[in-house]
Design a protein around this motif. Structure first.
Motif, PDB file in Angstrom:
ATOM      1  N   THR A  12       0.830  -1.199   0.000  1.00 50.18           N
ATOM      2  CA  THR A  12       0.000   0.000   0.000  1.00 50.18           C
ATOM      3  C   THR A  12       0.864   1.248   0.000  1.00 50.18           C
ATOM      4  OG1 THR A  12      -1.745  -1.163   1.196  1.00 50.18           O
ATOM      5  CG2 THR A  12      -1.780   1.239   1.282  1.00 50.18           C
ATOM      6  N   VAL A  40      -5.109   2.076  -6.906  1.00 48.85           N
ATOM      7  CA  VAL A  40      -4.727   0.761  -6.392  1.00 48.85           C
ATOM      8  C   VAL A  40      -4.226   0.884  -4.956  1.00 48.85           C
ATOM      9  CG1 VAL A  40      -3.110  -1.157  -6.686  1.00 48.85           C
ATOM     10  CG2 VAL A  40      -4.275  -0.216  -8.665  1.00 48.85           C
ATOM     11  N   LEU A  44      -5.871  -0.964  -1.747  1.00 42.50           N
ATOM     12  CA  LEU A  44      -5.101  -1.812  -0.836  1.00 42.50           C
ATOM     13  C   LEU A  44      -5.185  -1.305   0.605  1.00 42.50           C
ATOM     14  CD1 LEU A  44      -1.917  -2.564  -2.962  1.00 42.50           C
ATOM     15  CD2 LEU A  44      -3.782  -4.116  -2.420  1.00 42.50           C
ATOM     16  N   LEU A  74      -8.757  -5.326  -8.344  1.00 46.77           N
ATOM     17  CA  LEU A  74      -7.592  -4.711  -8.982  1.00 46.77           C
ATOM     18  C   LEU A  74      -7.940  -4.151 -10.358  1.00 46.77           C
ATOM     19  CD1 LEU A  74      -4.758  -7.181  -7.984  1.00 46.77           C
ATOM     20  CD2 LEU A  74      -5.085  -4.845  -7.178  1.00 46.77           C
ATOM     21  N   ALA A  78      -7.775  -0.170 -11.412  1.00 47.35           N
ATOM     22  CA  ALA A  78      -6.983   0.303 -12.541  1.00 47.35           C
ATOM     23  C   ALA A  78      -7.872   0.938 -13.617  1.00 47.35           C
ATOM     24  CB  ALA A  78      -6.183  -0.849 -13.138  1.00 47.35           C
TER      25      ALA A  78
END
Length: 110
Positions: A12, A40, A44, A74, A78
């Motif tokens: 992270t 992202v 996280l 994920l 993105a």
């Protein structure tokens, strides 16, 4: 402290640091990468904060379902426009997991 949670925190911090570094640059391409790394990194961070609840969830689901959920998260972090597709896949995998466990005669807590 759990090593997996600590590694999640390190990833992270790395993602948020990379996002801040790209954001400080002037190029338009760097701004795109900064957005990806920041999304992202924040995703996280949320996973790190909810780690204990996710451990309970992990005991109730299969590894394939968890893998699909993480991959979907994920992808959405993105590319946010993929959310409807990722949400459908995640919902389908959770329902399929419940159906297969019921047919196998296993209760979720075992």
């Amino acid at each position: 402290m759990d090593l997996r949670r600590f590694l999640l925190l390190l990833f992270t911090i790395a993602m948020l640091t990379c996002g801040c570094w790209f954001w400080s640059r002037d190029s338009t391409d760097n701004q795109i990468y900064a957005g990806i790394f920041m999304r992202v990194g924040f995703m996280l961070l949320v996973l790190w904060l909810a780690y204990h609840q996710l451990e309970t969830f992990r005991k109730r689901t299969s590894w394939m379902t968890l893998g699909m959920l993480v991959l979907s998260l994920l992808l959405v972090a993105a590319r946010p426009r993929i959310f409807p597709i990722a949400a459908g896949i995640a919902l389908g995998s959770i329902l399929l997991n419940g159906l297969l466990r019921k047919l196998a005669g296993k209760s979720p807590g075992r």
